[in-house]
Structures are given as C-alpha cells and as structure tokens.
Scaffold this active site. Structure first.
Site, PDB file in Angstrom:
ATOM      1  CD  GLU A 145       2.113  10.893  -9.854  1.00 56.44           C
ATOM      2  OE1 GLU A 145       3.082  10.149  -9.622  1.00 56.44           O
ATOM      3  OE2 GLU A 145       1.580  11.032 -10.977  1.00 56.44           O
ATOM      4  NE  ARG A 200       8.949   1.410  -2.679  1.00 55.29           N
ATOM      5  CZ  ARG A 200       7.953   2.242  -3.054  1.00 55.29           C
ATOM      6  NH1 ARG A 200       6.700   1.947  -2.818  1.00 55.29           N
ATOM      7  NH2 ARG A 200       8.228   3.335  -3.702  1.00 55.29           N
ATOM      8  CE  LYS A 255       0.615   6.478  -5.544  1.00 52.99           C
ATOM      9  NZ  LYS A 255       0.612   7.952  -5.482  1.00 52.99           N
TER      10      LYS A 255
HETATM   11  P1  ATP Z   1       3.879   5.255  -7.588  1.00 53.66           P
HETATM   12  O1  ATP Z   1       3.638   3.795  -7.278  1.00 53.66           O
HETATM   13  O2  ATP Z   1       2.777   5.933  -8.347  1.00 53.66           O
HETATM   14  O3  ATP Z   1       5.278   5.667  -7.960  1.00 53.66           O
HETATM   15  P2  ATP Z   1       4.382   5.938  -4.892  1.00 53.66           P
HETATM   16  O4  ATP Z   1       3.860   4.744  -4.167  1.00 53.66           O
HETATM   17  O5  ATP Z   1       5.807   6.225  -4.967  1.00 53.66           O
HETATM   18  O6  ATP Z   1       3.695   5.982  -6.275  1.00 53.66           O
HETATM   19  P3  ATP Z   1       3.867   8.643  -4.150  1.00 53.66           P
HETATM   20  O7  ATP Z   1       2.562   9.318  -4.167  1.00 53.66           O
HETATM   21  O8  ATP Z   1       4.927   9.126  -5.049  1.00 53.66           O
HETATM   22  O9  ATP Z   1       3.577   7.141  -4.369  1.00 53.66           O
HETATM   23  O10 ATP Z   1       4.414   8.515  -2.680  1.00 53.66           O
HETATM   24  C1  ATP Z   1       4.472   9.564  -1.768  1.00 53.66           C
HETATM   25  C2  ATP Z   1       5.518   9.269  -0.744  1.00 53.66           C
HETATM   26  O11 ATP Z   1       5.237   8.053  -0.087  1.00 53.66           O
HETATM   27  C3  ATP Z   1       6.877   9.118  -1.388  1.00 53.66           C
HETATM   28  O12 ATP Z   1       7.795   9.895  -0.655  1.00 53.66           O
HETATM   29  C4  ATP Z   1       7.203   7.669  -1.279  1.00 53.66           C
HETATM   30  O13 ATP Z   1       8.562   7.485  -1.078  1.00 53.66           O
HETATM   31  C5  ATP Z   1       6.383   7.237  -0.076  1.00 53.66           C
HETATM   32  N1  ATP Z   1       5.978   5.841  -0.217  1.00 53.66           N
HETATM   33  C6  ATP Z   1       5.279   5.287  -1.210  1.00 53.66           C
HETATM   34  N2  ATP Z   1       5.136   3.962  -1.028  1.00 53.66           N
HETATM   35  C7  ATP Z   1       5.760   3.667   0.132  1.00 53.66           C
HETATM   36  C8  ATP Z   1       5.973   2.458   0.879  1.00 53.66           C
HETATM   37  N3  ATP Z   1       5.503   1.285   0.455  1.00 53.66           N
HETATM   38  N4  ATP Z   1       6.666   2.549   2.035  1.00 53.66           N
HETATM   39  C9  ATP Z   1       7.136   3.733   2.475  1.00 53.66           C
HETATM   40  N5  ATP Z   1       6.972   4.890   1.828  1.00 53.66           N
HETATM   41  C10 ATP Z   1       6.287   4.869   0.662  1.00 53.66           C
END
Ligand code: ATP
Ligand code: MG
Length: 567
Positions: free
Chosen positions: A43, A270, A280
C-alpha cells in the site's frame, strides 16, 4: 535465475521451505498450466521497510526460482493516506534490491470499474446491501468471536433500492460516512470476517491516480483477492494475519467468477526484528515529528534508511535468505541483519585509515618537512583490489583513546615508555606528551626506529599493539555520523500501555566533526563504502560537499552491543 540471486544463496544446498514445497507440488500437478506468478502488493502509504524486503525477496525470489513472473501491485484503495512520493520510493527500493517486476506496475485503482461492476453483481444476486447505519453501530453489531452478531435493519432492503442507493453513493450524492455497501453473508459465522463485511465506503477524496472520479472506494479485503484473480496470480503470498481473511476472498471469487482458477493464498510469518519498530504508522510518526531526519534517516529500518546507512542489496537478500520463511511468528535478533552487512562489506570494501577523535603525534627524530609513501593493501579479502600509497611524515594523528598517560596492565596501545607499530609503517616509542591544564592530552612525542619499516626493514620486532594513523599535512577533514539503536527496548512495540516512542534512545546519533582521513578519500561519491580500519564500515552520505565528506557508520567491526550487554 539471475546472477544476483545466485550470489545471495548460501553455498550449502538447503532443503525446500514450505512455500517452495507447495509451488513444486502445484507444478507437478500441472496446476494453472504449471505457471508460477506471484506479486508484491504494497500500500503506497509509507516507505518500505526491512519486513517488506523479506516479502519482496520471497515473492520475486519464488518467481525467479521457478522461471515465473512477479507483479508489483500498488494496493491503492485508501486515497487519504496514499501519495505519489511513496509509489516512487517503492519502485526505487524494489529495483535497488535487484528485482524487476513483470511489465508495468499494476494498481488496484485500475480495477475500480471492474470492482464496481462486481459489487453491482453481488447486489443483483441479493448478496450485498446498502447499510445506512454509522460505522460505530455496525462495529457493535458484529458481536465477538464467541457471541454472534446482530443483523442490520437494512439487510432486507430490496435489490432495486440497493441498486439505486449504491449508484447514488457512486455519484457523490451522500456525504462521507453516510452509508456503506456490505456483503450479505452470515452474521453468526464463527469467522468475524464473514459477518457482512463492508465492501465500499463513501469518501470524497482526491485519489493519486483517479483524481476525483470516485466518491466511493473499495475496502482492502474486497479489492485484494479480486486483484490477484484479475492478474492471474497463482501463489498469493501474504502474512499470517490474512489467514482468517482467506474464506472471504474465496467467497467473493465464488460468487463473482465462473472459472475454477483461484489464486492460492499461502500465509507466512511476518518479520519482527528486536529493538525495531516496523509499523508504518509509527515510522510515519517518527518522520512527521522530526524525531528522525526523514524516511531515509540511517537509523530507520526502511530500505531507504538502510541504503543510506551503507547496507547493500546483497546483504539484505542474504539476510532474507538466512531468516527463511516460517509458519509461526518469531523475533529475529537485529544483530543478524548487522552480521549480514558486515559479512558482505568485509568481502567488498577497501580498507582505509581514518582517525575519528584525533590527537597529534610528533616523531621527534623524523626529518623535518619530509614525506614518504608507504604501500598498503586495499583489501586482504580480495586479491584483485591491489594496494595504494599512503603518505607518512613527522606529524601524524592517532586516535585519542589509543594513548593513555597511566594505562592499566595489558594495555597494548601507546603510553609513556611503550612501543607500538604504526600500521604499514614503523615501530615507535612514546617519549613524552603535553597536556593542557585540564589534563587533556594535546601532543604525544615519540621516536621512530627507521630499521623497522613494515615488511622491508632489517628489524621486525614483535610489538603487541598496531595503531591506525593519518599523516597530518595530507589529512582530509571529514564529518562522521555514528549510530546506535533508535530504541533501547528489545520489543518497543510490545508493551500494552506504553507507546514505543517512550523507548527512544536519546544517543542514537553522534556527530563527530573533526575526523582526519587519509588523502585517498579526497574525492569520494555518495554511496561509496569503506572499512575504516579498527573502526567499522562507513558509507559516504549524500550530505557530503566537495572537500568535506560526510560518512555514516554502517556497523562496527564487531558486535559491540552483545559484548557489553551482559555487563
Ligand atoms: P500496514 O502496517 O499499513 O498494514 P503493511 O506493513 O501490511 O502495512 P503493506 O504495504 O500492506 O504493508 O505490505 C505489503 C506486503 O508486505 C504485504 O504483502 C505484507 O504482507 C508484506 N509485509 C509487510 N510487513 C511485513 C513484515 N514485517 N514481514 C514480512 N512481510 C511483510
Ligand atoms: Mg497491509
């Protein structure tokens, strides 16, 4: 597979992780004509961080490994928080990590029209309705995992009325929050996500791509699975919290599509890093409140921050490879990330000498006004890196803490009457020193033994200490920024009643302004990396100006933190 990816793989052959095992099984069964098509769906509401890097390496890595494709898709369904700056930074970061997405980047907003058509289809099938209740009431009615929800009084609205109201929502006839479109599924489902989830909300907001065309925006859950479907994604890799959303994604596709093809969602844990905040929202707060100097502050866990700090793409990919993928949440020691960059920079950077806290040292028996050049190896780890000539003379700088007036036992550096070797040059002996009235040492006076020149001199006495140094008349001035952890707590986001910002480390940045460098560093460019001998790995910062370079310390040579933690 590209060369870049091969380099990052560990030499020993590892067994398949559970995602690779699923992909191989699907290929074997000729599922989706054996295609492998993944996607990375950020996002654009902030900069990417090291957690995203794990997801990027995984998605693009699986595609590379199985000769498939990986899309970059911006999940841009929330116009209020999304900006073009973030889109640009995300593309830059993915490319910098060494990956190339298939075709042009995709955007969920490209599917707004299709998603709207599909919402209409759900309404016509009697599977969606417009709810006039405010969000708080809808939330209350959802119940709890152990208590069923309550049906909305608007749930039995006629199809015609729903069509009319949803069209008028689209046309901007109602203010923000006045109504929502909900799926009509099951308010008693044990899965909360199936209790008539909201599909659309009214938002009079400017979207970074569609401008003011839309007055309604799809919810992430309604857009995500269908976006995967529209792009022909075969393996939809996401983090564990989406496991419970999977039945909903399947439900949408079951109602809306005729084909048997389904993107297969696979959840993985994650990345959580000790001493690090990854949300974020929190990272944005650090930026907005000027607690750090922007998204690319070298203390940030963002990819932009790590890049500026001196991390290499190879080191981040090696880290991602090393931590692997798991089904259960865990916390990775941030030291492992530091280990990965140290390991990479050890192989690739030239060694140079720099004195961060200089004190003048005069060789009283060295000829006045003379300069000689000593030859030093650039990188003992890389035979092709060659040697360089470094000036040596009567006045040099050494590190202030390499000299002690009254040293303890086993101090092998310089002290009155003691001998040390100057790296690549001579053995010297301390004869005297000068200090100011506060005891601060101003100058150290030594004699040198001309017969002890490193390697070539007739005498090569064994001395315990070897010091780095910089010859004074040719030295370059530099600013050096030393970093420590941004948070002092091992799990800053893990305290129920405490904001992670309560654990900020007040000493996370130390700026040292009068460092002395050897002249080979006179014309460096932002991003160049070096090992400053005995001090760590350093990277030239973008704040450098001609004649006054600025360096960031990427990491020290050893894990200082672990060594002192127990004391
Ligand atoms: P928010 O905190 O705004 O929900 P998010 O960290 O989930 O955001 P996105 O932009 O939706 O951020 O993430 C993009 C992709 O990165 C998603 O598929 C998410 O699963 C993956 N992602 C985000 N944070 C992690 C993490 N800490 N470890 C592994 N993958 C991650
Ligand atoms: Mg997300």
């Amino acid at each position: 597979m590209s060369n870049i990816a091969e380099e990052s793989l560990p030499e020993e052959k590892r067994s398949l992780n559970f995602i690779e095992a699923i992909v191989e099984e699907d290929k074997l069964n000729n599922k989706n004509e054996s295609r492998v098509h993944t996607r990375f769906p950020p996002e654009p509401n902030g900069y990417l961080h090291i957690g995203h890097a794990k997801s990027i390496c995984l998605n693009f890595g699986i595609a590379e490994q199985y000769a498939g494709k990986c899309n970059l898709r911006f999940d841009d369904t929330n116009p209020e928080k999304e900006e073009t700056e973030y889109v640009d930074s995300i593309m830059e970061d993915v490319k910098w990590l060494g990956f190339q997405w298939d075709k042009e980047p995709y955007y969920a907003s490209d599917y707004f029209e299709q998603l709207y058509e599909w919402a209409m289809l759900l309404i016509r099938k009697g599977l969606a309705y417009v709810d006039d209740q405010p969000q708080e009431v809808i939330s209350q009615q959802r119940g709890t995992p152990t208590r069923p929800g309550t049906e909305s009084p608007y749930r039995s609205r006629s199809i015609d009325e729903n069509i009319d109201l949803f069209e008028r929502m689209k046309n901007g006839e109602f203010p923000n929050g006045a109504r929502v479109l909900r799926a009509k599924i099951d308010m008693t489902s044990p899965n909360m996500h199936m209790r008539d989830p909201v599909l659309y909300r009214i938002l009079h907001a400017e979207h970074h791509r569609t401008g003011d065309t839309w007055k309604i925006y799809p919810m992430y859950d309604y857009a995500h699975g269908q976006s995967d479907y529209l792009e022909g994604i075969t393996h939809s890799l996401c983090t564990l919290e989406f496991e419970v959303h999977r039945p909903l994604y399947d439900w949408f596709l079951d109602q809306l599509t005729e084909t048997s093809y389904r993107p297969r969602q696979i959840e993985f844990a994650r990345l959580n890093l000790s001493y690090t905040v990854m949300s974020k929202r929190k990272l944005l707060e650090l930026v907005k409140n000027n607690i750090v100097n922007g998204w690319d502050d070298p203390r940030m866990p963002t990819i932009a921050g790590l890049r500026r700090r001196g991390y290499t793409p190879a080191s981040i990919r090696a880290f991602a490879d090393r931590i692997g993928v798991a089904k259960r949440d865990n916390v990775i020691d941030v030291g492992l990330l530091e280990f990965s960059v140290r390991e990479d920079l050890n192989k690739t950077t030239n060694r140079v000498m720099a004195v961060l806290d200089p004190v003048k040292l005069v060789l009283t028996n060295y000829p006045e006004g003379e300069t000689e050049w000593v030859e030093l190896e650039n990188n003992p780890e890389d035979a092709a890196s060659g040697t360089r000539m470094v000036p040596f003379g009567k006045e040099i700088y050494i590190e202030r803490d390499d000299f002690m007036v009254d040293p303890p036992n086993k101090y092998f550096r310089l002290a009155p009457g003691k001998e040390v070797r100057l790296k690549g040059a001579y053995v010297i002996k301390c004869e005297s020193f000068e200090a100011d009235e506060t005891g601060n040492v101003q100058t150290v006076f030594c004699t040198y033994d001309a017969d002890t020149k490193s390697g070539t001199g007739p005498k090569q006495p064994k001395v315990k200490g070897t010091l780095h140094w910089v010859e004074a008349s040719n030295a370059i001035d530099a600013e050096v920024r030393l970093y420590d952890r941004l948070f002092m707590d091992e799990d800053p986001a893990g305290h129920k009643d405490k904001d992670p910002l309560e654990f900020l480390n007040p000493d996370s940045l130390k700026v040292v302004t009068h460092c002395k460098l050897e002249p080979v560093l006179a014309s460096v460019m932002a991003g160049e990396k070096f090992q400053f001998q005995r001090l760590g790995y350093f990277c030239v910062d973008k704040d450098s100006v001609a004649g006054k370079p600025v360096f960031n310390r990427t990491v020290s040579l050893k894990d200082n933190w672990t060594r002192t933690k127990g004391n």
